[in-house]
Enzyme design. Structure first.
Site, short mmCIF file in Angstrom:
data_model
loop_
_atom_site.label_atom_id
_atom_site.label_comp_id
_atom_site.label_asym_id
_atom_site.label_seq_id
_atom_site.Cartn_x
_atom_site.Cartn_y
_atom_site.Cartn_z
N ASP A 73 -2.01 -66.55 65.78
CA ASP A 73 -0.58 -66.60 66.05
C ASP A 73 0.00 -67.97 65.70
O ASP A 73 -0.57 -69.00 66.07
CB ASP A 73 -0.35 -66.30 67.54
CG ASP A 73 1.11 -66.34 67.92
OD1 ASP A 73 1.85 -65.47 67.45
OD2 ASP A 73 1.51 -67.25 68.66
N GLU B 110 -0.82 -65.33 60.85
CA GLU B 110 0.60 -65.06 61.07
C GLU B 110 1.32 -66.31 60.60
O GLU B 110 1.54 -67.25 61.34
CB GLU B 110 0.91 -64.78 62.54
CG GLU B 110 2.32 -64.22 62.73
CD GLU B 110 3.31 -65.11 63.46
OE1 GLU B 110 4.52 -64.88 63.35
OE2 GLU B 110 2.88 -66.06 64.16
C1 GLC Z 1 9.65 -67.29 62.91
C2 GLC Z 1 8.51 -68.25 63.01
C3 GLC Z 1 7.44 -67.61 63.81
C4 GLC Z 1 8.05 -67.29 65.14
C5 GLC Z 1 9.12 -66.27 64.97
C6 GLC Z 1 9.71 -65.92 66.30
O1 GLC Z 1 9.30 -66.18 62.18
O2 GLC Z 1 8.03 -68.61 61.76
O3 GLC Z 1 6.34 -68.41 63.94
O4 GLC Z 1 7.16 -66.81 66.02
O5 GLC Z 1 10.09 -66.82 64.16
O6 GLC Z 1 10.67 -64.91 66.20
C1 GLC Z 2 4.44 -65.67 66.89
C2 GLC Z 2 4.81 -64.37 67.56
C3 GLC Z 2 6.11 -64.53 68.25
C4 GLC Z 2 6.01 -65.65 69.24
C5 GLC Z 2 5.49 -66.93 68.59
C6 GLC Z 2 5.06 -67.93 69.60
O1 GLC Z 2 5.27 -65.96 65.83
O2 GLC Z 2 4.84 -63.34 66.62
O3 GLC Z 2 6.48 -63.34 68.89
O4 GLC Z 2 7.28 -65.90 69.77
O5 GLC Z 2 4.37 -66.71 67.79
O6 GLC Z 2 3.82 -67.61 70.15
#
Ligand code: GLC
Ligand code: GLC
Length: 660
Positions: free
Chosen positions: A296, A338
Site C-alpha cells: 500500500d 499500489e
Molecule cells: C492517490 C494516491 C494514493 C492515495 C489515494 C487516496 O491515488 O496516490 O496513494 O492512497 O490517492 O485516495
Molecule cells: C492507499 C489506499 C488508500 C489509502 C492510502 C493510505 O492508497 O488505497 O485507500 O487511503 O493508501 O493508506
C-alpha cells in the site's frame, strides 16, 4: 552447491561464509531436503537481496549485527513455514507464470461489506467460483485502530485480524479453502505507515529512543517546513499538510510525518530495524497462507529533501531486498505495487533493464483505468491509443493489474504532453473530465462526485461506482430503456478491455451487478467527510439473486461478464507474456488492440460511441489473424464484412481470432 550462478567474487565470499554460519541452525530445524532448497534459493537470489541491502544500509554503524539478525529471521520463518505452503512454493517455482495465465481473474471486496466476516467470505466461495475468480483481494483485514481508520489503512497490529472480521485462524482457514478452490488470496500490507495506536508509535509517544527512530519526528517546524516546499498533499480537504503536532510525545512534543491522515504515521525505512520488522510481518503473513501482498502507498516509503518524496530510487531498492528475501523463504508469495504514479515511475515497480525480475510481479495500471474513463467521456480513442503506444509492449516476469475502478477515487493522470500530442489542452481536458463525471457538463450521463476539490488549481478527483459513472444510475432514474441499454453496454465495454489488455483484470465487488453509489456513509460520522465511501456499497445479495435472469438489468450485466470471462479463460493469446499493441484505426471512435504471442493472436475492437461504427477490414491483415476470423464474444461466430468493413454496434467490443 554447484556454482551454477554467476556472482561477483566479493558476493560469493559473503554468501559462502553466511551459508556456513547458517548451516547448523538450518540443519537443526529443517529436513535435509528443505535445507538444500533453502540454500539453492539463497544462492539464486543472493545478489538480488544482498546488493540493495548494502546500498541501503551498508553504512549503518550496526550493519553487521543487522545482517546477521536478518538471516536469523529468515531461518525462523523458513522453519515455521507450514508443509502445504512449502509445496505451493515448489509448484509456483515450477510454474512461474501462474499469475499471468489467461484464466486469472480477480475480485476485490471488503470482507464485512461482502459477507460480514472472514468465515462469511468462506461461505461465499461458490459465488466467486461461479464468476471464475482465481484471485481474491480482501480489503484491509488486519487489526486497524478503532474509529476512523481510512478504511482499515491504519493498522495497529499486523499480526492480528480485525476482531469484527474474525481471527488469524479464520484467515488461515479461508486461505486454505481458497487454495483448494484454485483461488489465491491478496491482502493489503500497509507498508508506509502504522496507526498511531501501534505499539511502536506508543513507544515513541512514551519517548523511547528506539521507537522514536521508527518514525520521522521533529522538535520544531524547521525541517517540516523545508520538506513542505516540495510535498504535495494527498488529502488536502480533511488532512491538510504532511506533518502533525503531538504535544504528548517525548514530553516536549514533536511534529510527526503523517502523509495521509494524522493517525497514520509514516515509517522510517532509513532505520534497518524498521526494514527487519516489516520483513518479519511479511514472513508472518506469508506463513498464514497469503499469496499476494499489496504494498500500500509504496511510492512514499523513502523521503528526500527537495523532492515530492515519492518514487525515490531507494523505494525500488527496498522492494528488491524484500523480494529477494521472500523468494528464499516463501517464493509462492508475490508483491503487488499500489503505485498510482506516471508510467516513468510506475514501470520500475515492475522492473526495467537490470531490475527486471527483481521488483514487484504486479502493479496497478492506473493509466489504462484513467484512459478508459477519459475515452468513455470523449468517445474518441486517440488519446488512449497514443498513451498506450508508449507503454512497454512486453513485460517479463511481471504483469499488470487492470481495473476499471477500485475503492479509491479516480485522479485525472493525463499529462499536458500526452494531451498536446493529440491536439488537446491538458488542463482543459482534465477540467472537462472533472465536469463530465461530476455531472456538470451538459449531456453527461455520469453521476460521480468531486473528491478533494482544490479551488485554487481547480483540480479534483472523482468518486463513484462503475455503474453510476457509466450512466446506469441516471438512466434508471429516468426509466429510459434506451439509456439503460447504452449504460449496460458501456459497463461491459470497459470490462472487455481490461480482460484483454494483459495481466490480471479485477472486478470490484458489486460491479458485476451494476451497484450504484451508496450515500449511507453520510450518516456515519467516522466516514462522512470521505466520499470514497460512496463507491464502496455493501453487497446486495437480493439483487444477486436475480443475476441469472437476463431479462433484467442485473442479469444482463452479469451474463455479459460471464461471456467475457468464458472467452478469456482458455484463450492462449491472453497469456501475460505477449505483445500488447494498440493500433490506429480509420475511425476515431473505435479502439483496436492486438495481443500476440507464439501461441495465438487476438484483435480487440471496441466502439466507444453510442451509434454504430465501422473500421476497415485491412486491420485483419495487419494483425495476421489467419483465416476464418471469428468473434469470440459472439459464440465464436464467423465475422461477416460489409463493404470491406467491420461493423460494430453501439459500444460493442469484439475479440477476433482466426484459425491457427
Ligand atoms: C492517490 C494516491 C494514493 C492515495 C489515494 C487516496 O491515488 O496516490 O496513494 O492512497 O490517492 O485516495
Ligand atoms: C492507499 C489506499 C488508500 C489509502 C492510502 C493510505 O492508497 O488505497 O485507500 O487511503 O493508501 O493508506
Amino acid at each position: 552447491m554447484h556454482n551454477l550462478l554467476q556472482m561477483s567474487s566479493a558476493s560469493r565470499s559473503v554468501f559462502e561464509a553466511l551459508t556456513q554460519r547458517l548451516a547448523p541452525a538450518l540443519a537443526a530445524r529443517c529436513a535435509p531436503r528443505d535445507v538444500d532448497l533453502f540454500l539453492i534459493r539463497l544462492e539464486r537470489y543472493f545478489e538480488d537481496l544482498y546488493l540493495p541491502l548494502v546500498q541501503l544500509y551498508g553504512e549503518a554503524a550496526d550493519w553487521h549485527h543487522q545482517f546477521e539478525a536478518l538471516f536469523a529471521q529468515m531461518v525462523d520463518a523458513y522453519a515455521a513455514r507450514p508443509e502445504p505452503l512449502r509445496l505451493l512454493d515448489l509448484e509456483r517455482q515450477c510454474t512461474p507464470d501462474w499469475f499471468g495465465q489467461p484464466n486469472m481473474v480477480g475480485y476485490v471486496c471488503y470482507s464485512d461489506l461482502f459477507a460480514g466476516t472472514l468465515t462469511g467470505v468462506r461461505e461465499r466461495v461458490s459465488y466467486l467460483q461461479e464468476l471464475g475468480v482465481t484471485y481474491l483481494h480482501l480489503m484491509p483485514v488486519l487489526k486497524a485502530r478503532p474509529g476512523a481508520s481510512d478504511g482499515g489503512y491504519a493498522v495497529m497490529d499486523y499480526r492480528a485480524v480485525n476482531p469484527a472480521l474474525g481471527n488469524m485462524a479464520d484467515l488461515q482457514a479461508l486461505a486454505s479453502e481458497l487454495h483448494k478452490s484454485g483461488i489465491s488470496l491478496c491482502i493489503d500490507l500497509v507498508i508506509n505507515h502504522t496507526a498511531k495506536e501501534h505499539e511502536w508509535a506508543q513507544g515513541a509517544i512514551a519517548g523511547e529512543e528506539k521507537y522514536l527512530n521508527y518514525y520521522y519526528t521533529f522538535p520544531d517546524r524547521t525541517l517540516p517546513d523545508a520538506y513542505e516546499h516540495t510535498l504535495p498533499e494527498v488529502f488536502p480537504d480533511f488532512a491538510p499538510g504532511n506533518f502533525s503536532w503531538y504535544p504528548a510525545i517525548a514530553e516536549s512534543g514533536r511534529w510527526v510525518w503523517t502523509t495521509f491522515n494524522e493517525f497514520q504515521w509514516d515509517l522510517n525505512y532509513t532505520n534497518p530495524t524498521v526494514f527487519r520488522e516489516m520483513l518479519d510481518i511479511m514472513f508472518f503473513l506469508a506463513n498464514q497462507g497469503v499469496d499476494i501482498l499489496r504494498l500500500d502507498a509504496v511510492p512514499f516509503i523513502w523521503k528526500r529533501m527537495g523532492t515530492n518524496c515519492q518514487n525515490e530510487p531507494e523505494v525500488y531498492l527496498l522492494i528488491q531486498a524484500f523480494r529477494g528475501l521472500m523468494r528464499v523463504v516463501a517464493p509462492a508469495v508475490i508483491f503487488k505495487a499500489e503505485a498510482i504514479t506516471p508510467p516513468k515511475y510506475l514501470l520500475p515497480y515492475l522492473g526495467v533493464k537490470n531490475t527486471v525480475g527483481k521488483e514487484c510481479e504486479l502493479a496497478y495500471n492506473n493509466q489504462l483505468m484513467v484512459l478508459l474513463w477519459s475515452t468513455l467521456a470523449t468517445r474518441k480513442v486517440t488519446l488512449m491509443t497514443h498513451v498506450l503506444h508508449d507503454m512497454p509492449r512486453v513485460l517479463l516476469g511481471s504483469t499488470w493489474i487492470t481495473y476499471i475502478r477500485n475503492h479509491d477515487d479516480i485522479g485525472w493522470a493525463i499529462t499536458d504532453e500526452d494531451a498536446a500530442a493529440v491536439g488537446e489542452n491538458g488542463f482543459l481536458h482534465r477540467q472537462f473530465l472533472i465536469d463530465f463525471y461530476n455531472n456538470t457538463f451538459p449531456g453527461s450521463f455520469a453521476k460521480g462526485a468531486l473528491f478533494q476539490y482544490n479551488p485554487v488549481t481547480r483540480d479534483a478527483r472523482i468518486s463513484g461506482t462503475t455503474a453510476s459513472l457509466a450512466g446506469l444510475e441516471a438512466a434508471v432514474a429516468k426509466q429510459d430503456d434506451y439509456e439503460i441499454d447504452l449504460a449496460v453496454r458501456r459497463i461491459l465495454l470497459l470490462h472487455s478491455i481490461i480482460m484483454v489488455y494483459g495481466g490480471i483484470p479485477l472486478i470490484y465487488m458489486g460491479d458485476e451487478l451494476g451497484l450504484f453509489n451508496d450515500r449511507s456513509y453520510l450518516s456515519d460520522s467516522t466516514n462522512a467527510e470521505d466520499n470514497r465511501w460512496m463507491h464502496r456499497p455493501p453487497m446486495d445479495w437480493t439483487k444477486a439473486k436475480s443475476r441469472h435472469d437476463s431479462t433484467n438489468i442485473v442479469g444482463r450485466i452479469y451474463k455479459g461478464l460471464l461471456n467475457l470471462l468464458a472467452a478469456r479463460k482458455y484463450e492462449p493469446a491472453l497469456h501475460y507474456l505477449g505483445l500488447i499493441q494498440p493500433m490506429w484505426t480509420d475511425n476515431d471512435h473505435v479502439f483496436a488492440l492486438l495481443r500476440r504471442n507464439p501461441k495465438g493472436r487476438l484483435l480487440l475492437l471496441a466502439n466507444f460511441h453510442e451509434s454504430e461504427q465501422s473500421v476497415t477490414a485491412d486491420l485483419l491483415q495487419y494483425s495476421d489473424l489467419g483465416g476464418n476470423v471469428r468473434n469470440l464474444l459472439a459464440e465464436g461466430s464467423l465475422l461477416t464484412l460489409a463493404d470491406g468493413r467491420i461493423h460494430l454496434a453501439p459500444y460493442e467490443s469484439m475479440w477476433l481470432a482466426g484459425d491457427k
